[in-house]
Design a protein around this motif. Structure first.
Motif, PDB file in Angstrom:
ATOM      1  N   TYR A 271      12.921  12.698  -8.609  1.00 24.65           N
ATOM      2  CA  TYR A 271      11.676  12.008  -8.250  1.00 24.65           C
ATOM      3  C   TYR A 271      11.961  10.817  -7.339  1.00 24.65           C
ATOM      4  CZ  TYR A 271       9.134  14.666 -11.810  1.00 24.65           C
ATOM      5  OH  TYR A 271       8.552  15.664 -12.529  1.00 24.65           O
ATOM      6  N   ARG A 272      13.069  10.103  -7.618  1.00 19.13           N
ATOM      7  CA  ARG A 272      13.380   8.918  -6.809  1.00 19.13           C
ATOM      8  C   ARG A 272      13.648   9.313  -5.354  1.00 19.13           C
ATOM      9  NH1 ARG A 272      16.924   7.018  -9.822  1.00 19.13           N
ATOM     10  NH2 ARG A 272      15.715   5.415 -10.863  1.00 19.13           N
ATOM     11  N   ARG A 273      14.417  10.373  -5.164  1.00 15.73           N
ATOM     12  CA  ARG A 273      14.671  10.823  -3.788  1.00 15.73           C
ATOM     13  C   ARG A 273      13.381  11.235  -3.100  1.00 15.73           C
ATOM     14  NH1 ARG A 273      19.247  13.231  -6.186  1.00 15.73           N
ATOM     15  NH2 ARG A 273      18.096  15.176  -6.421  1.00 15.73           N
ATOM     16  N   TYR A 274      12.527  11.898  -3.845  1.00 15.61           N
ATOM     17  CA  TYR A 274      11.245  12.340  -3.277  1.00 15.61           C
ATOM     18  C   TYR A 274      10.422  11.135  -2.832  1.00 15.61           C
ATOM     19  CZ  TYR A 274       6.767  14.817  -3.015  1.00 15.61           C
ATOM     20  OH  TYR A 274       5.569  15.342  -2.595  1.00 15.61           O
ATOM     21  N   PHE A 275      10.333  10.116  -3.694  1.00 21.83           N
ATOM     22  CA  PHE A 275       9.514   8.943  -3.368  1.00 21.83           C
ATOM     23  C   PHE A 275      10.139   8.122  -2.242  1.00 21.83           C
ATOM     24  CE2 PHE A 275       7.836   9.221  -7.890  1.00 21.83           C
ATOM     25  CZ  PHE A 275       6.614   9.711  -7.476  1.00 21.83           C
ATOM     26  N   THR A 276      11.451   7.948  -2.285  1.00 26.81           N
ATOM     27  CA  THR A 276      12.084   7.119  -1.246  1.00 26.81           C
ATOM     28  C   THR A 276      11.934   7.748   0.133  1.00 26.81           C
ATOM     29  OG1 THR A 276      14.200   8.183  -1.764  1.00 26.81           O
ATOM     30  CG2 THR A 276      13.748   6.056  -2.817  1.00 26.81           C
ATOM     31  N   GLN A 277      12.005   9.068   0.204  1.00 27.72           N
ATOM     32  CA  GLN A 277      11.819   9.723   1.496  1.00 27.72           C
ATOM     33  C   GLN A 277      10.407   9.504   2.023  1.00 27.72           C
ATOM     34  OE1 GLN A 277      12.878  13.818   0.985  1.00 27.72           O
ATOM     35  NE2 GLN A 277      15.072  13.430   0.914  1.00 27.72           N
ATOM     36  N   ILE A 278       9.434   9.609   1.141  1.00 34.75           N
ATOM     37  CA  ILE A 278       8.041   9.423   1.576  1.00 34.75           C
ATOM     38  C   ILE A 278       7.818   7.975   1.989  1.00 34.75           C
ATOM     39  CG2 ILE A 278       5.638   9.485   0.806  1.00 34.75           C
ATOM     40  CD1 ILE A 278       6.430  11.809  -1.032  1.00 34.75           C
ATOM     41  N   VAL A 279       8.314   7.039   1.184  1.00 35.61           N
ATOM     42  CA  VAL A 279       8.156   5.629   1.535  1.00 35.61           C
ATOM     43  C   VAL A 279       8.829   5.348   2.868  1.00 35.61           C
ATOM     44  CG1 VAL A 279       8.791   3.281   0.892  1.00 35.61           C
ATOM     45  CG2 VAL A 279       7.879   4.826  -0.825  1.00 35.61           C
ATOM     46  N   GLY A 280      10.053   5.862   3.052  1.00 35.08           N
ATOM     47  CA  GLY A 280      10.753   5.661   4.314  1.00 35.08           C
ATOM     48  C   GLY A 280       9.967   6.198   5.485  1.00 35.08           C
ATOM     49  N   PHE A 281       9.360   7.356   5.315  1.00 30.68           N
ATOM     50  CA  PHE A 281       8.568   7.945   6.395  1.00 30.68           C
ATOM     51  C   PHE A 281       7.416   7.022   6.783  1.00 30.68           C
ATOM     52  CE2 PHE A 281       4.972  10.365   7.911  1.00 30.68           C
ATOM     53  CZ  PHE A 281       5.526  11.186   8.865  1.00 30.68           C
ATOM     54  N   PHE A 282       6.644   6.554   5.806  1.00 30.85           N
ATOM     55  CA  PHE A 282       5.459   5.761   6.124  1.00 30.85           C
ATOM     56  C   PHE A 282       5.798   4.323   6.503  1.00 30.85           C
ATOM     57  CE2 PHE A 282       3.388   9.280   3.945  1.00 30.85           C
ATOM     58  CZ  PHE A 282       2.301   9.481   4.777  1.00 30.85           C
ATOM     59  N   VAL A 283       6.924   3.821   6.034  1.00 35.68           N
ATOM     60  CA  VAL A 283       7.355   2.499   6.494  1.00 35.68           C
ATOM     61  C   VAL A 283       7.670   2.551   7.987  1.00 35.68           C
ATOM     62  CG1 VAL A 283       9.248   0.841   6.347  1.00 35.68           C
ATOM     63  CG2 VAL A 283       8.156   1.645   4.276  1.00 35.68           C
ATOM     64  N   VAL A 284       8.330   3.623   8.402  1.00 34.98           N
ATOM     65  CA  VAL A 284       8.622   3.793   9.834  1.00 34.98           C
ATOM     66  C   VAL A 284       7.326   3.910  10.627  1.00 34.98           C
ATOM     67  CG1 VAL A 284       9.611   5.371  11.532  1.00 34.98           C
ATOM     68  CG2 VAL A 284      10.896   4.802   9.481  1.00 34.98           C
ATOM     69  N   GLU A 285       6.381   4.700  10.119  1.00 38.10           N
ATOM     70  CA  GLU A 285       5.115   4.864  10.835  1.00 38.10           C
ATOM     71  C   GLU A 285       4.345   3.544  10.907  1.00 38.10           C
ATOM     72  OE1 GLU A 285       3.946   7.914  12.453  1.00 38.10           O
ATOM     73  OE2 GLU A 285       6.109   7.797  12.230  1.00 38.10           O
ATOM     74  N   ASP A 286       4.398   2.769   9.824  1.00 40.87           N
ATOM     75  CA  ASP A 286       3.718   1.476   9.853  1.00 40.87           C
ATOM     76  C   ASP A 286       4.363   0.548  10.873  1.00 40.87           C
ATOM     77  OD1 ASP A 286       1.813  -0.514   8.391  1.00 40.87           O
ATOM     78  OD2 ASP A 286       3.743  -1.522   8.391  1.00 40.87           O
ATOM     79  N   HIS A 287       5.678   0.586  10.942  1.00 39.54           N
ATOM     80  CA  HIS A 287       6.366  -0.243  11.934  1.00 39.54           C
ATOM     81  C   HIS A 287       5.996   0.194  13.351  1.00 39.54           C
ATOM     82  CE1 HIS A 287       9.542  -2.779  13.580  1.00 39.54           C
ATOM     83  NE2 HIS A 287       9.896  -1.752  14.336  1.00 39.54           N
ATOM     84  N   ILE A 288       5.977   1.498  13.575  1.00 36.85           N
ATOM     85  CA  ILE A 288       5.588   2.011  14.897  1.00 36.85           C
ATOM     86  C   ILE A 288       4.158   1.604  15.223  1.00 36.85           C
ATOM     87  CG2 ILE A 288       5.157   4.129  16.206  1.00 36.85           C
ATOM     88  CD1 ILE A 288       8.079   3.551  15.935  1.00 36.85           C
ATOM     89  N   LEU A 289       3.305   1.621  14.210  1.00 31.19           N
ATOM     90  CA  LEU A 289       1.906   1.241  14.431  1.00 31.19           C
ATOM     91  C   LEU A 289       1.782  -0.193  14.927  1.00 31.19           C
ATOM     92  CD1 LEU A 289      -1.195   1.699  14.058  1.00 31.19           C
ATOM     93  CD2 LEU A 289      -0.896   0.940  11.696  1.00 31.19           C
ATOM     94  N   HIS A 290       2.594  -1.091  14.386  1.00 34.09           N
ATOM     95  CA  HIS A 290       2.444  -2.506  14.694  1.00 34.09           C
ATOM     96  C   HIS A 290       3.224  -2.950  15.932  1.00 34.09           C
ATOM     97  CE1 HIS A 290       0.989  -2.555  10.487  1.00 34.09           C
ATOM     98  NE2 HIS A 290       0.276  -3.570  10.897  1.00 34.09           N
ATOM     99  N   VAL A 291       4.256  -2.210  16.297  1.00 34.01           N
ATOM    100  CA  VAL A 291       5.063  -2.670  17.429  1.00 34.01           C
ATOM    101  C   VAL A 291       4.780  -1.891  18.704  1.00 34.01           C
ATOM    102  CG1 VAL A 291       6.917  -3.463  15.932  1.00 34.01           C
ATOM    103  CG2 VAL A 291       7.000  -1.147  16.855  1.00 34.01           C
ATOM    104  N   THR A 292       4.037  -0.822  18.606  1.00 39.32           N
ATOM    105  CA  THR A 292       3.642  -0.078  19.803  1.00 39.32           C
ATOM    106  C   THR A 292       2.132  -0.052  19.886  1.00 39.32           C
ATOM    107  OG1 THR A 292       3.609   2.037  18.626  1.00 39.32           O
ATOM    108  CG2 THR A 292       5.677   1.391  19.686  1.00 39.32           C
TER     109      THR A 292
END
Length: 803
Positions: free
Chosen positions: A330-351
């Motif tokens: 479960y931890r690997r599953y959640f960390t991958q999803i969090v990592g994905f959306f953290v990257v997308e949030d960063h892309i949203l704010h810097v581009t």
């Protein structure tokens, strides 16, 4: 001249024509001559004659002129001849002078040609310098472009290309090298697009592989922040005197130390906090975005990026088949999803425009639906409450992390309430095993207490109060068995375990209190009740154990109010609150007691049946043994000892058990007499059977269980007594005469029962008295039996017809 004037009419016309020819332009001669031929006949001849006369006239005039100027002409010729010699001399001089001048100017000409050649070279050099000065910036910029390409500074290279095309190339467009450069730029742009796209693909592959690390870091930061906030709240609550429900096992005076430790950890880890920028190099995205923006193909890049990220999102959201087996899955599953959306949030704010809030919301809603479906499916396989609890904690951290990035997570907390029900089910299954172990290890005997320390140790775990027992000296015994305090402790442990799931769910104390009470009610009414009922039904649980179980349930029922106080102390919600759920475990223990009481009655009757099965009557005996049967005396002794144990039970239970046992014994004895397999009964056997019934009546009159009024217990054998009395005294006339009367002496004797027993005695009388017809008394008795049988049959037939 006289000939010309011969024609009177034509002469003036011919003169006019001649004057025109002489005076006019040659272009007009044609029309003039044509008029000669258009005139009168023979005009041409006359005109020619006139023309010849005019020519002769002019020749004469020329001759006169030449004669007049002839001497001057001769003189001029003579002068020319004189000048000829001088002219030749002059020619020689000029030729000589020219030769000498040519000879003298050869060196000058050579030098002049050198000068001209130098001038041309100088002019060419100047032109070349000018052109080179014009071309050098272009070449320098192109060289700079090549350098930027080699160092992978593609965005700068595109800007350089723009400068070359807009500023430099127009200046040198006439040169071939410029055309080659211009032709090469589109290829360079395509190369840059391909290289940047390749870098972007590498970036996407990299973040796909490292998204779990990004998510783990983000979740760890969110967890640290949450711990810090909760600790701070605890410290504030301690200052203001508030009671926290989170965990009453941690003394509040330790909160200040915990807060200090949290601050120290925060200071230590302040320099080690990593952000998504520290873990991921986003330059390929920025570079590719800038490149495609410069190339005017930004939409293509955006569509490609979003399409690829959606594909990665689907891969990230796809769980492993065995994910539910360990918390790491479960931890690997959640960390991958969090990592994905953290990257997308960063892309949203810097581009700007690469991803939009609408796009991320749509992606998150799609992911959230998939996440919830996956968690529902996989969590349903979890049977370990510890794993479910760890899953809940992961979901809370997962939700808090993404909520910190602006993603809505209400549906996740709604899912937690579904998982909470599953968690409670796993707890109930776990505690069912705990309760079974406790019941199996219990000896179902009162707890012996040797010293004050042992007594206090038990009282500290289980709320027991008995002033009379406290006054007794040691050693002494507590009425309940060892399972009671263990059950009580485990119920509290269950409440603690249930409370753990309610932490961090952002629910009020009232809601948590309601959850705890409902789950505790389920534990009592379902799990503990089922365990008790199964325990009661087990074959190895005897009457003594059943008695102890009834005593145990009584004390557990009394302890329920302390459990309510325990929950109240945890949640700080008063029981007087209108919406507070009550513990209705009282019904659980009452039902268990009723089941145990019914099982006591059943087992007691079974034991009676076991003794009755040992009966070995000789139904054809002529005389009784003079004493009661051994099996019956053993049965009565057993009942006496059992009813001594029943003194610890509530009075009505013991009385009911005693009455039930006596009634069952009476019924069993009656069935023994009326058994269809028993064909013959002698009078001696009836007398022996009467001795056994007398012992039963003596047992009933001895008041084995106190509390019966008068001969209430003896009435259990009244049917047998009246039947045996009827056969012992042979008082058939009284029976038949008084049958159906309220005051009948044999009111409880049924005609069918009497007829059945009498026919068995009649058959015995016939078989054992071969010579009965030779003895008058026997013949009279046989006739009497036959007469009574006929009357009983008539009575039975009358009863059936009446019915």
């Amino acid at each position: 001249m006289a000939e010309i004037g011969e024609g009177p009419g034509t002469v003036p016309e011919h003169e006019r024509i001649l004057q025109e020819i002489q005076s006019t332009d040659t272009a007009c001669v044609g029309p003039t001559l044509r008029s000669v031929y258009d005139d009168q006949p023979n005009a041409h001849k006359k005109f020619m004659e006139k023309l010849d006369a005019c020519i002769r006239n002019h020749d004469k005039e020329i001759e006169k002129m030449c004669n007049f100027h002839h001497q001057g002409f001769v003189d001029a010729i003579t002068e020319l001849l004189k000048v000829r010699t001088d002219a030749e001399k002059l020619k020689v001089q000029v030729t000589d002078t020219n030769r000498r001048f040519q000879d003298a100017g050869k060196e000058v000409i050579v030098q002049t040609e050198d000068i001209i050649r130098c001038r041309i070279q100088q002019r060419n050099i100047t032109t070349v310098v000018e052109k080179l000065q014009l071309c050098l910036p272009v070449l320098e910029m192109y060289s700079k472009l090549k350098e930027q390409m080699s160092t992978k500074r593609y965005y700068s290279a595109l800007k350089t290309m723009e400068q070359l095309e807009n500023v430099y190339f127009p200046r040198v467009s006439q040169y071939r090298f410029c055309q080659l450069m211009i032709e090469n730029l589109p290829k360079l742009r395509e190369d840059i697009k391909e290289i940047s796209m390749s870098d972007l693909k590498d970036f996407l592959e990299s973040i796909r592989k490292h998204s779990d690390k990004i998510g783990e870091t983000a979740m760890k930061q969110a967890q640290q922040q949450k711990i810090f906030t909760v600790t701070l709240q605890k410290q504030n609550n301690v200052k203001f005197g508030k009671t926290m429900y989170i965990n009453d096992r941690i003394p509040e005076e330790r909160n200040e130390i915990v807060l200090k430790h949290a601050f120290e950890e925060e200071d230590e880890n302040e320099e080690e906090v990593l952000t998504v920028q520290d873990l991921v190099d986003f330059s390929p995205v920025y570079q590719c975005l800038h490149i495609y923006s410069v190339l005017g193909d930004e939409e293509t890049f955006e569509n490609y990026y979003r399409k690829q990220r959606k594909k990665q999102a689907r891969l990230v959201l796809q769980p492993q088949s065995n994910m539910h087996e360990t918390v790491d899955g479960y931890r690997r599953y959640f960390t991958q999803i969090v990592g994905f959306f953290v990257v997308e949030d960063h892309i949203l704010h810097v581009t700007q425009g690469l991803v939009t809030r609408a796009y991320t919301d749509e992606l998150w809603n799609m992911a959230l639906s998939k996440i919830i479906a996956v968690l529902r499916a996989h969590s349903s396989y979890c049977t370990d409450p510890d794993l479910v609890l760890e899953l809940k904690n992961l979901i809370v951290i997962f939700a808090d992390t993404l909520q910190g990035y602006g993603f809505p997570v209400n549906r996740l907390f709604d899912l937690l309430f579904e998982i909470r029900d599953q968690y409670n089910e796993t707890l109930l299954k776990k505690w069912a095993g705990v309760f079974r172990d406790i019941f199996e290890e219990d000896n179902y005997s009162p707890i012996p207490i040797i010293s004050e320390e042992e007594y206090k140790a038990i009282i500290s775990k289980f709320p027991f109060q008995d002033p009379d027992l406290e006054k007794q000296p040691f050693p002494k015994k507590l009425p309940m068995s060892q399972s009671v305090p263990h059950i009580y402790i485990q119920v509290k442990e269950f409440i603690y375990a249930s409370l753990k799931f309610s932490e961090s769910l952002h629910r009020s104390s009232t809601e948590i209190d309601d959850m705890l009470r409902k789950s505790t009610n389920l534990l009592l009414t379902r799990t503990l009740s089922s365990c008790l009922l199964n325990l009661i039904k087990k074959p190895h649980i005897g009457l003594t154990e059943l008695v102890q179980i009834i005593i145990n349930t009584t004390h557990l029922e009394q302890a329920c109010k302390y459990l309510e106080d325990f929950i109240t102390n945890i949640t700080n919600i008063s029981q007087e609150t209108v919406h507070t759920t009550r513990l209705y475990g009282l019904s659980t223990f009452k039902d268990a007691r009723h089941a145990a009481e019914g099982e006591i009655y059943t087992k007691l009757n079974q034991k009676i049946d076991e003794f009755v099965q040992l009966a070995d009557y000789d139904w054809t005996m002529s005389e009784p043994d003079g004493r009661a049967s051994g099996y019956l005396m053993d049965l009565i002794n057993f009942l006496r000892s059992i009813f001594q144990v029943f003194t610890h039970l509530p009075g009505k239970v013991a009385q009911t058990a005693c009455m039930s046992a006596c009634q069952h014994l009476s019924t069993s004895l009656m069935q023994m007499l009326l058994d269809s397999e028993l064909k013959q009964i002698s009078m001696g056997a009836v007398q022996q059977f009467n001795l056994d019934v007398i012992q039963c009546e003596l047992f009933a009159s001895s008041e084995p269980v106190p509390g019966f009024q008068g001969d209430t217990l003896q009435l259990a054998f009244i049917d047998l007594r009246q039947l045996l009395d009827l056969f012992m005294v042979w008082d058939w006339s009284t029976y038949l005469a008084d049958y159906g009367q309220p005051a009948s002496k044999y009111l409880r004797v049924n005609p069918n029962t009497a007829l059945t027993l009498l026919e068995k005695m009649k058959d015995t009388s016939k078989k054992n008295n071969i010579f009965a017809q030779f003895r008058k008394n026997d013949r009279d008795k046989q006739k009497l039996i036959e007469t009574v049988v006929k009357q009983l049959k008539s009575l039975v037939n009358g009863m059936s017809q009446h019915t």
